[in-house]
Design a protein around this motif. Structure first.
Motif, PDB file in Angstrom:
ATOM      1  N   GLU A 159       3.364  65.082  98.197  1.00 60.58           N
ATOM      2  CA  GLU A 159       2.432  64.289  97.372  1.00 60.58           C
ATOM      3  C   GLU A 159       1.286  63.749  98.216  1.00 60.58           C
ATOM      4  O   GLU A 159       0.129  63.720  97.765  1.00 60.58           O
ATOM      5  CB  GLU A 159       3.178  63.127  96.690  1.00 60.58           C
ATOM      6  N   ASP A 160       1.589  63.325  99.456  1.00 67.27           N
ATOM      7  CA  ASP A 160       0.540  62.854 100.370  1.00 67.27           C
ATOM      8  C   ASP A 160      -0.457  63.972 100.672  1.00 67.27           C
ATOM      9  O   ASP A 160      -1.672  63.759 100.669  1.00 67.27           O
ATOM     10  CB  ASP A 160       1.147  62.354 101.681  1.00 67.27           C
ATOM     11  N   GLU A 162      -1.144  66.640  98.842  1.00 71.48           N
ATOM     12  CA  GLU A 162      -1.939  66.952  97.648  1.00 71.48           C
ATOM     13  C   GLU A 162      -3.036  65.909  97.437  1.00 71.48           C
ATOM     14  O   GLU A 162      -4.185  66.268  97.126  1.00 71.48           O
ATOM     15  CB  GLU A 162      -1.028  67.020  96.417  1.00 71.48           C
ATOM     16  N   LEU A 163      -2.703  64.640  97.628  1.00 71.07           N
ATOM     17  CA  LEU A 163      -3.695  63.587  97.453  1.00 71.07           C
ATOM     18  C   LEU A 163      -4.788  63.680  98.508  1.00 71.07           C
ATOM     19  O   LEU A 163      -5.979  63.532  98.191  1.00 71.07           O
ATOM     20  CB  LEU A 163      -3.011  62.215  97.531  1.00 71.07           C
ATOM     21  N   GLN A 166      -7.053  66.520  97.670  1.00 73.12           N
ATOM     22  CA  GLN A 166      -7.853  66.166  96.494  1.00 73.12           C
ATOM     23  C   GLN A 166      -9.016  65.254  96.867  1.00 73.12           C
ATOM     24  O   GLN A 166     -10.164  65.501  96.473  1.00 73.12           O
ATOM     25  CB  GLN A 166      -6.971  65.479  95.452  1.00 73.12           C
ATOM     26  N   LEU A 167      -8.735  64.221  97.643  1.00 64.09           N
ATOM     27  CA  LEU A 167      -9.776  63.268  98.022  1.00 64.09           C
ATOM     28  C   LEU A 167     -10.819  63.921  98.912  1.00 64.09           C
ATOM     29  O   LEU A 167     -12.014  63.629  98.801  1.00 64.09           O
ATOM     30  CB  LEU A 167      -9.146  62.064  98.736  1.00 64.09           C
ATOM     31  N   ILE A 177     -10.932  57.374 102.173  1.00 71.89           N
ATOM     32  CA  ILE A 177      -9.639  58.043 102.068  1.00 71.89           C
ATOM     33  C   ILE A 177      -8.535  57.190 102.681  1.00 71.89           C
ATOM     34  O   ILE A 177      -7.430  57.067 102.131  1.00 71.89           O
ATOM     35  CB  ILE A 177      -9.692  59.428 102.748  1.00 71.89           C
ATOM     36  N   ARG A 180      -6.740  54.677 100.639  1.00 72.79           N
ATOM     37  CA  ARG A 180      -5.747  55.170  99.690  1.00 72.79           C
ATOM     38  C   ARG A 180      -4.401  55.451 100.356  1.00 72.79           C
ATOM     39  O   ARG A 180      -3.453  55.827  99.671  1.00 72.79           O
ATOM     40  CB  ARG A 180      -6.269  56.460  99.028  1.00 72.79           C
TER      41      ARG A 180
END
Length: 229
Positions: A159-160, A162-163, A166-167, A177, A180
């Motif tokens: 999940e990290d 992917e985020l 994405q960012l 970034i 987040r």
């Protein structure tokens, strides 16, 4: 030239210790410690703050400046993202424009004074029933233990990843970034992205590009082999 630290060394001779030599750490032209950066907090009036300074042997390390820099930057990050059960950072001490110490808010008592005010030995303390370890102190100790877990669990989850991808794809700056990802520095995110995610992302883009052009995986490998030879 200024004497920063000094210590006497003793040698054991005939079952007794005798003075051997005096070790001195000196500051020449004020060049000791990293230069204070404009983004760092400088505490001019420390009042009741405790100042942390390197011990004698730390001055012999050629990487002392880098170590102090990393610690100050970590403290500055914690100051903007305060966490419980971590010493409160006040700022750094500046001497001739260089960091000569780091200020932390002074505690009213040490952990030992709090839980073992009678200074019992380890065996006596364990057998005493520890009456001074009250619920509030236990809660603080549990909090320290909880805070250590994210530090040990430093791996990035899927999940990290992917985020972060994405960012980055949205064009956010590294400062934005890092906001987040509480608990992770901007440098850690940059290194993880450059070494782990960016190569994978570029490989995925090249694969999609070749698929759109009608090349199979075997054709792609032959093309790579031809270019390299």
């Amino acid at each position: 030239m200024e004497i920063v630290k000094s210590a006497e060394a003793f040698k054991k001779i005939n079952d007794s210790y005798k003075f051997s030599y005096l070790q001195l750490i000196v500051r020449k032209d004020g060049r000791l410690g990293p230069k204070v950066k404009s983004a760092w907090t400088v505490l001019d009036s420390p009042h009741d703050y405790y100042v942390k300074t390197p011990d004698l042997w730390a001055y012999t390390s050629p990487n002392l400046g880098q170590q102090i820099t990393r610690e100050v930057e970590a403290c500055e990050l914690l100051k903007t993202h305060p966490r419980p059960n971590i010493a409160v950072y006040g700022g750094c001490r500046s001497t001739n424009g260089r960091v000569s110490g780091i200020y932390f808010q002074r505690y009213t008592s040490t952990l030992q004074e709090k839980v073992n005010p009678q200074y019992l030995s380890k065996s006596d303390f364990l057998s005493s029933g520890r009456p001074f370890v009250d619920d509030a102190t236990k809660a603080c100790l549990d909090g320290i233990l909880a805070m250590s877990r994210p530090v040990r669990n430093s791996r990035f989850s899927s999940e990290d990843d992917e985020l972060l991808l994405q960012l980055k794809g949205e064009g956010l700056s590294w400062d934005e970034i890092s906001d987040r990802f509480p608990g992770r520095s901007k440098g850690t995110l940059q290194v993880h992205y450059s070494t782990k995610l960016k190569p994978r992302s570029e490989t995925s883009k090249n694969t999609k590009k070749h698929r759109r052009s009608g090349l199979s995986e075997g054709d792609m490998k032959r093309n790579v082999f031809t270019r390299n030879n």
